[in-house]
Write an enzyme that holds these catalytic residues in place. Structure first.
Site: not given
Ligand code: NAP
Length: 360
Positions: A157, A250
């Site tokens: 991002c 950002h």
């Molecule tokens: P988050 O809120 O912590 O959500 C994580 C997700 O992953 C939840 O749905 C969780 O499911 C799932 N998960 C965890 N362990 C798992 C497993 N063993 N098998 C399948 N699913 C699993 O994280 P987020 O902020 O949405 O970010 C998710 C990804 O996007 C990350 O790689 C992050 O780096 C990337 N990202 C984030 C942003 C941002 O602005 N936040 C921007 C770009 C990229 P449960 O609810 O069941 O635990």
């Protein structure tokens, strides 16, 4: 038009929730499967996110009753959808293994995760900048032994605030770029309530962010070779990333020097007339315009301008001479819309339009 059936893997998380909001009334896509970890699986979506729904608007009715599947149930999910969006919080090797398993099960994966970004035959796409990198998918399919499955990713991002502004200036051969980013707490999957230490505070460390922010633009500007996408060798990037107490958005303060120094009028004209492929093709999520320059000296501002064009546009301001480099400016993008789920949705639209994603 027959809608494409999409799965959202990591649907219970912050980015997953954004996907569901963006896809609620999408003209081409319908979410027919939601998946997450074993601990969320087997419950309705509504039950599984009870108490952790982070969006300001209510959950789409159509997904509330879907039963959350265990993401490791690959054959079952892959057999029921045309493609998948992926945003899971897992170690990199496990994320890449999961995404490859879906691709090998002939399901294209459009990913928000960083795991595949530097794999040479995985395209890392900002649809307005490098849509032609989709061509590397054919080579990736050879490696994976698939007919239709593949992985495409969106970049981090942080780079989406400054790379789009630099892109129309490539003809002037930027040599050195220094960017300082001011990044929102949602980039760490947090809110100001869930991260109270960030109130009235600035944190100078976002682990791993500066390395990604310096390398990824060079892959975006890379060339396709026999062995994959070869990153560009210029400009040299110096990036400093800091976390600031804002919810979303950002901002970057950018200084740049060029081999062929453009005039202020030339820069403004390139930004104003930049009309890339997704806009010409009228893709449903393409912002029009993609770039907006503010003449007002105090814009863009994070709270006022992050939602420009539904959070998919990039706003720029304060272009002025730089005493060390040639020019400096400020630019802004929404990190969880353009920088995450929205950028992935636009990439999926591009890949459908180009025939890489098909109705199975
Ligand atoms: P988050 O809120 O912590 O959500 C994580 C997700 O992953 C939840 O749905 C969780 O499911 C799932 N998960 C965890 N362990 C798992 C497993 N063993 N098998 C399948 N699913 C699993 O994280 P987020 O902020 O949405 O970010 C998710 C990804 O996007 C990350 O790689 C992050 O780096 C990337 N990202 C984030 C942003 C941002 O602005 N936040 C921007 C770009 C990229 P449960 O609810 O069941 O635990």
């Amino acid at each position: 038009m027959k809608k494409y059936r999409a799965a959202v893997i990591g649907a219970t998380g912050m980015v997953g929730q954004r996907f569901l909001m963006l896809l609620e009334n999408h003209p081409w896509f319908q979410v027919t499967a939601v998946a997450a970890s074993k601990s969320s699986a087997g419950k309705s979506y509504e039950e599984s996110v009870a108490g952790r729904w982070k969006m300001s608007k209510p959950m789409p009715e159509a997904v509330a009753k879907l039963i959350v599947e265990d993401a490791s149930n690959i054959e079952r999910i892959a057999g029921a959808v045309d493609f998948a969006f992926c945003a899971v919080d897992l170690p990199k090797d496990q994320t890449l293994a999961l995404e490859e398993a879906y691709a090998r099960a002939e399901t294209p994966v459009i990913s928000c995760n960083s795991a595949g970004r530097m794999v040479p035959d995985i395209p890392m796409i900002i649809p307005e900048l490098n849509p032609h990198h989709a061509a590397i998918i054919d080579r990736q399919r050879e490696r994976l032994g698939t007919k239709s499955g593949f992985i495409a990713v969106k970049p981090n991002c942080s780079i989406q605030s400054y790379t789009p502004a630099l892109h129309p200036l490539l003809e002037f051969r930027p040599e050195k770029v220094f960017a300082c980013t001011y990044q929102a707490v949602s980039g760490a999957g947090k809110t100001l309530e869930s991260w109270p230490e960030m109130a009235d505070n600035v944190n100078p460390l976002i682990p791993g962010e500066e390395e990604k922010s310096a390398l990824e633009p060079l892959k975006i500007w890379g060339v396709i070779t026999e062995r994959g996408i070869k990153p560009a060798i210029a400009p040299t990037f110096g990036v400093q990333c800091v976390r600031v107490p804002v919810t979303d958005g950002h901002m970057a303060a950018v200084s740049v020097s060029f081999a062929k120094k453009p005039s202020k009028e030339e820069i403004l004209e390139r930004w104003k007339t930049f009309e890339p492929l997704p806009q010409r093709w009228n893709l449903p999520s393409a912002p029009k315009p993609f770039l907006k320059y503010f003449d007002e000296p105090d814009r863009p501002q994070t709270r006022l301008d992050r939602d420009f064009e539904n959070g998919m546009g990039v706003t720029i301001g304060r272009l002025r001479p730089d005493p060390i480099f040639d020019w400096r400016f400020v630019s802004l993008s929404h990190n969880t819309l353009r920088g995450a789920a929205g950028g992935a949705v636009l990439t999926a639209e591009l890949l459908c339009r180009e025939g890489y994603i098909i109705n199975k």
